[in-house]
Design an enzyme around this catalytic site. Structure first.
Site, PDB file in Angstrom:
ATOM      1  N   SER A 151      43.200  47.766  51.105  1.00  0.00           N
ATOM      2  CA  SER A 151      41.825  47.694  50.079  1.00  0.00           C
ATOM      3  C   SER A 151      40.699  46.868  49.513  1.00  0.00           C
ATOM      4  O   SER A 151      40.555  45.975  49.924  1.00  0.00           O
ATOM      5  CB  SER A 151      42.162  49.008  49.000  1.00  0.00           C
ATOM      6  OG  SER A 151      40.873  49.881  48.363  1.00  0.00           O
ATOM      7  N   GLU A 245      37.767  58.288  55.968  1.00  0.00           N
ATOM      8  CA  GLU A 245      38.090  57.536  54.892  1.00  0.00           C
ATOM      9  C   GLU A 245      36.903  57.511  54.602  1.00  0.00           C
ATOM     10  O   GLU A 245      36.218  56.424  55.956  1.00  0.00           O
ATOM     11  CB  GLU A 245      39.137  56.503  54.357  1.00  0.00           C
ATOM     12  CG  GLU A 245      39.115  55.500  55.295  1.00  0.00           C
ATOM     13  CD  GLU A 245      40.345  54.608  54.457  1.00  0.00           C
ATOM     14  OE1 GLU A 245      39.794  54.163  53.982  1.00  0.00           O
ATOM     15  OE2 GLU A 245      41.397  54.058  55.712  1.00  0.00           O
ATOM     16  N   HIS A 275      42.706  56.761  53.135  1.00  0.00           N
ATOM     17  CA  HIS A 275      42.697  55.815  52.782  1.00  0.00           C
ATOM     18  C   HIS A 275      44.044  55.438  52.327  1.00  0.00           C
ATOM     19  O   HIS A 275      44.969  55.748  51.116  1.00  0.00           O
ATOM     20  CB  HIS A 275      41.935  55.379  51.418  1.00  0.00           C
ATOM     21  CG  HIS A 275      41.828  54.242  50.736  1.00  0.00           C
ATOM     22  ND1 HIS A 275      40.787  53.185  51.368  1.00  0.00           N
ATOM     23  CD2 HIS A 275      41.695  53.762  50.067  1.00  0.00           C
ATOM     24  CE1 HIS A 275      41.113  51.958  50.463  1.00  0.00           C
ATOM     25  NE2 HIS A 275      41.786  52.010  49.195  1.00  0.00           N
TER      26      HIS A 275
END
Length: 307
Positions: A151, A245, A275
């Site tokens: 991320s 995502e 995610h």
């Protein structure tokens, strides 16, 4: 086809997201509450039983060395945790670090870089560069080092490589980015097209937190949104992203621009995944499959003496 386990877990995530949306509609948690909630949730997930976790101070930061029985001492994976630059810690990413330590046969160093908004850009980049330099100065050769992250940590992985290259440092042997957040302007088409299918993130939730890290800076700064950086000369990179995502295009555009710059980069889009799905390897078989694939990639790029 996604596994039955992933479909059930996905449904649970969707239900949790709906419940949280109702809570947030009447009560917006503070940063401290969000951070504490993330810590509490992940502290309940046990690391692999044969893994050793050693708290330490590294380059002035709280950190943890995570090692499996097969982890070599002459190599290291520098892990940059996710959490949108304002959450996350060694606790929240201890379990995935334990699986990476085994799959990659390397010690994993998870650092707690400074968090926004108390420490906006460029604090995270400065800390990750400092940690990498400390690894090299400790005697681990760059060709035996890997940088990885998820991320925000995935975007930070790329930004760190760019910063290291620009400052003339020898680069690590390869890198891994899981669901990387590489565009803090949030302009990817998947912010719209995948929104109905994402069980974890919404476009509104992502756009609503960018200011924590960006502050007064330009969100298109190459070290904030590395899809705008000169990516030439970076080491080989593996990118994983879930098909469902909103950050899907962040990963695909990163791969495209790396390849256009002559970097050996591959992106794998995992059907039905969300995610940073790799974090759920204790429950979802695809997550462990992805971890194993990362391990194979990392080991294939290491020199013979580090295998």
């Amino acid at each position: 086809m996604p596994s039955e386990e992933s479909l059930k877990f996905r449904q649970m995530l969707m239900e949790q997201r709906a419940q949280m949306a109702k809570v947030f509609a009447t009560h917006q948690p503070t940063l401290e509450q969000e951070r504490a909630g993330m810590e509490a949730a992940w502290s309940q997930v046990a690391v692999l039983t044969d893994v050793t976790v050693e708290p330490t101070t590294f380059a002035g930061m709280h950190a943890e060395w995570v090692s499996a029985p097969n982890s070599r001492l002459d190599s290291a994976l520098l892990y940059l945790h996710g959490g949108a630059y304002y959450m996350g810690s060694v606790v929240s990413h201890r379990e995935i670090a334990s699986r990476l330590a085994r799959a990659c046969a390397m010690r994993v160093l998870v650092i707690e870089y400074r968090l926004a908004p108390e420490h906006p850009y460029p604090a995270a980049v400065e800390d990750s560069v400092t940690a990498y330099r400390e690894l090299v100065e400790s005697g681990i050769r760059p060709e035996n080092i890997v940088i990885a992250g998820d991320s925000a940590g995935g975007g930070l992985t790329v930004a760190t490589l760019v910063a290291l290259r620009d400052r003339g440092y020898a680069l690590p042997t390869n890198a891994v980015a899981m669901s990387p957040w590489t565009d803090l302007e949030c302009t990817g088409g998947s912010m719209v097209t995948r929104a109905p299918f994402d069980p974890m993130l919404t476009p509104e939730s992502v756009r609503g937190i960018t200011h924590h890290y960006v502050g007064e800076a330009d969100p298109r700064s190459p070290l904030i949104s590395p899809i705008y950086a000169d990516l030439s000369g970076l080491p080989p990179m593996l990118i994983h992203v879930g098909h469902d995502e909103v950050l899907l295009d962040d990963a695909i555009r990163l791969s495209d621009r790396l390849n256009a710059a002559g970097v050996a980069a591959g992106v794998k889009v995992w059907e039905g995944m969300w995610h940073v799905f790799q974090s759920f390897a204790a429950y979802v078989p695809e997550s462990q499959q992805a971890i194993d694939e990362i391990g194979n990639f990392v080991q294939s790029k290491l020199p013979a003496n580090a295998k």
